[in-house]
Design a protein around this motif. Structure first.
Motif, mmCIF file in Angstrom:
data_model
loop_
_atom_site.group_PDB
_atom_site.id
_atom_site.type_symbol
_atom_site.label_atom_id
_atom_site.label_comp_id
_atom_site.label_asym_id
_atom_site.label_seq_id
_atom_site.Cartn_x
_atom_site.Cartn_y
_atom_site.Cartn_z
ATOM 1 N N HIS A 274 0.846 -1.190 0.000
ATOM 2 C CA HIS A 274 0.000 0.000 0.000
ATOM 3 C C HIS A 274 0.887 1.246 0.000
ATOM 4 O O HIS A 274 1.697 1.436 0.918
ATOM 5 C CB HIS A 274 -0.924 0.004 1.217
ATOM 6 C CG HIS A 274 -1.714 -1.266 1.369
ATOM 7 N ND1 HIS A 274 -2.840 -1.533 0.622
ATOM 8 C CD2 HIS A 274 -1.516 -2.349 2.167
ATOM 9 C CE1 HIS A 274 -3.315 -2.730 0.950
ATOM 10 N NE2 HIS A 274 -2.529 -3.244 1.881
ATOM 11 N N LEU A 275 0.717 2.083 -1.018
ATOM 12 C CA LEU A 275 1.555 3.263 -1.190
ATOM 13 C C LEU A 275 0.677 4.511 -1.272
ATOM 14 O O LEU A 275 -0.210 4.608 -2.123
ATOM 15 C CB LEU A 275 2.397 3.123 -2.464
ATOM 16 C CG LEU A 275 3.301 4.300 -2.829
ATOM 17 C CD1 LEU A 275 4.315 4.585 -1.730
ATOM 18 C CD2 LEU A 275 4.005 4.029 -4.161
ATOM 19 N N SER A 293 5.374 -5.261 -7.903
ATOM 20 C CA SER A 293 4.373 -6.205 -8.407
ATOM 21 C C SER A 293 3.378 -6.686 -7.359
ATOM 22 O O SER A 293 2.327 -7.223 -7.698
ATOM 23 C CB SER A 293 5.066 -7.414 -9.036
ATOM 24 O OG SER A 293 5.920 -8.045 -8.096
ATOM 25 N N ASN A 294 3.684 -6.487 -6.068
ATOM 26 C CA ASN A 294 2.758 -6.913 -5.015
ATOM 27 C C ASN A 294 1.872 -5.776 -4.512
ATOM 28 O O ASN A 294 1.118 -5.955 -3.557
ATOM 29 C CB ASN A 294 3.541 -7.511 -3.837
ATOM 30 C CG ASN A 294 4.151 -8.858 -4.184
ATOM 31 O OD1 ASN A 294 3.498 -9.700 -4.799
ATOM 32 N ND2 ASN A 294 5.400 -9.065 -3.812
ATOM 33 N N LEU A 295 1.949 -4.645 -5.172
ATOM 34 C CA LEU A 295 1.155 -3.496 -4.745
ATOM 35 C C LEU A 295 -0.335 -3.782 -4.918
ATOM 36 O O LEU A 295 -0.787 -4.205 -5.990
ATOM 37 C CB LEU A 295 1.561 -2.269 -5.569
ATOM 38 C CG LEU A 295 1.466 -0.906 -4.891
ATOM 39 C CD1 LEU A 295 2.350 -0.842 -3.661
ATOM 40 C CD2 LEU A 295 1.852 0.191 -5.878
ATOM 41 N N LYS A 296 -1.100 -3.528 -3.841
ATOM 42 C CA LYS A 296 -2.551 -3.741 -3.872
ATOM 43 C C LYS A 296 -3.326 -2.433 -3.937
ATOM 44 O O LYS A 296 -4.461 -2.407 -4.419
ATOM 45 C CB LYS A 296 -2.986 -4.559 -2.652
ATOM 46 C CG LYS A 296 -2.517 -6.012 -2.684
ATOM 47 C CD LYS A 296 -3.023 -6.769 -1.475
ATOM 48 C CE LYS A 296 -2.752 -8.272 -1.622
ATOM 49 N NZ LYS A 296 -1.333 -8.567 -1.811
ATOM 50 N N THR A 316 -0.614 -5.901 -11.809
ATOM 51 C CA THR A 316 -1.809 -6.729 -11.991
ATOM 52 C C THR A 316 -2.458 -7.188 -10.692
ATOM 53 O O THR A 316 -3.567 -7.719 -10.701
ATOM 54 C CB THR A 316 -1.468 -7.959 -12.850
ATOM 55 O OG1 THR A 316 -0.374 -8.664 -12.253
ATOM 56 C CG2 THR A 316 -1.089 -7.536 -14.255
ATOM 57 N N ASN A 317 -1.792 -6.978 -9.555
ATOM 58 C CA ASN A 317 -2.405 -7.310 -8.266
ATOM 59 C C ASN A 317 -3.127 -6.114 -7.645
ATOM 60 O O ASN A 317 -3.677 -6.227 -6.552
ATOM 61 C CB ASN A 317 -1.336 -7.804 -7.286
ATOM 62 C CG ASN A 317 -0.838 -9.186 -7.635
ATOM 63 O OD1 ASN A 317 -1.636 -10.092 -7.882
ATOM 64 N ND2 ASN A 317 0.465 -9.367 -7.683
#
Length: 420
Positions: A274-275, A293-296, A316-317
């Protein structure tokens, strides 16, 4: 100094915290007078069998010293139950802070934490105060002394109290959650940190006087998973941010950041989920962001972004994307790659169409209000999971397609106000 008990105090259990949280009220209750006399001299220590119960106590703003001592002594001297006070919350005080501190340093520590000892003659670990909240205190210097004694604290909230030093934090060996928001901490404050806060998981230093994230701080909190530095004056995210190899949530809203650094995108373990970068000065989204790539969720609202590029579409996540109040005119056609996206807020921009968004079939919330949209595409019928759709204040739209009825069963909010 002996301070007499006030007998007109009311104690009520309010909500769960640990085992219980007791909120203290200043309301008068004359029945406490007789009850205190009846229980005076009696405590759990006089009974061979007694219950142990962990509680927290929250004192309201303006609590005076008499009430403060009365409450703690009342719980400490119950006849059948030993109350272990593992959490204390203090929100401003009435009187001199030194009186409260002296009680906590002497009477409370001696009588509460050291009454029951193990075979080594030390206080049982579970009996030590673990969580301390100090808010809105003008005499914070007196209360800081407590950290010389409460070295086993696991959670500390010390906010809005004109704090300028973090020197006492060096002794908090077990702390895992620290909130120092709304103080006067600056870059030089952290030069006093010498020992590592390796057990720290959460750090909140929002609304202070930071112009950058000092290396000495990042070295000391290498295991944090949550870092909040909102409302400062930070211009750059340093390369040393990569030292935070377990970071999951980074909040840097309301700063002066003008770019997303490569060092952040090259995050060592790629743990960032989470950014938050709202209300900064970011003009473009760089190519390296696709490495996260793990950013939700990513929050980029209130920046100067004009285009949503292919690189962002590679995440894509991603589940939540916020780009409100920017200068966006165009979105890459690769936006259809975000098939897990559920929330897309892009209101208050300059979009003229949103046809390519109709392929995001997982969307539940779509906010396109206050753009320059010319039409609603018939392909909107593909958004079968959409629950909230906002299209207000797009005054060039003069037709609502019949296909919008195909998603009416899932919609709970449809805002079409102020169309042409």
């Amino acid at each position: 100094m002996d301070i007499p008990f006030r007998q007109s105090q009311k104690i009520s259990r309010n909500s769960r915290i640990g085992d219980d949280l007791y909120n203290i009220s200043n309301n008068d209750n004359d029945n406490n007078n007789n009850k205190e006399k009846e229980n005076r001299g009696r405590s759990w220590k006089n009974n061979k069998e007694f219950y142990k119960k962990k509680i927290g106590i929250s004192f309201p703003a303006g609590t005076n010293i008499e009430l403060f001592i009365f409450v703690l002594e009342t719980f400490r001297n119950q006849p059948n139950t030993r109350y272990i006070i593992e959490k204390i919350e203090i929100d401003s005080i009435a009187g001199e802070g030194v009186n409260y501190v002296n009680y906590l340093k002497k009477e409370f520590i001696q009588n509460n934490n050291n009454e029951e000892k193990n075979n080594n003659g030390e206080a049982e670990e579970e009996d030590i105060l673990k969580y301390l909240t100090l808010k809105n205190l003008s005499e914070i210097g007196d209360f800081i002394e407590l950290l010389e004694i409460y070295t086993k604290i696991e959670g500390l909230i010390l906010t809005n109290s004109e704090l300028t030093t973090v020197e006492p934090l060096k002794k908090l060996e077990k702390i895992n959650s620290l909130n120092l928001s709304s103080n006067e901490i600056d870059l030089m404050t952290f030069t006093s940190i010498e020992r590592n806060l390796k057990k720290l998981n959460d750090l909140n230093i929002d609304n202070n006087n930071l112009f950058e994230l000092p290396t000495v701080l990042l070295n000391s909190i290498s295991n944090v998973t949550y870092l909040n530095v909102n409302y400062n004056n930070i211009e750059n995210i340093p390369d040393d941010i990569s030292l935070l190899s377990n970071l999951k949530i980074l909040k840097m809203n309301d700063n002066l950041i003008n770019r997303i650094p490569v060092s952040l995108c090259n995050h060592v373990n790629n743990t960032l989920a989470h950014l938050y970068l709202m209300n900064n000065e970011i003009e473009e989204i760089n190519d390296e962001i696709q490495l996260l790539s793990n950013l939700k969720s990513i929050y980029l609202s209130s920046n100067e972004i004009t285009y949503i590029p292919n690189s962002l579409c590679q995440l894509t996540n991603l589940i939540h994307l916020f780009t409100d109040c920017c200068e966006i005119e165009e979105i890459s056609d690769d936006i259809n790659l975000l098939q897990n996206l559920q929330t897309f807020c892009i209101s208050n921009n300059h979009l003229s169409s949103f046809d390519n968004l109709c392929l995001l079939t997982s969307l539940k919330i779509l906010n396109l209000s206050n753009n320059s949209l010319c039409h609603i595409p018939s392909s909107i019928s593909l958004l079968v999971n959409l629950q909230e759709l906002y299209l207000s204040n797009n005054k060039k739209i003069n037709h609502i397609p019949h296909e919008i009825t195909n998603i009416s069963s899932s919609l709970t909010i449809l805002n079409l106000s102020n169309l042409s």
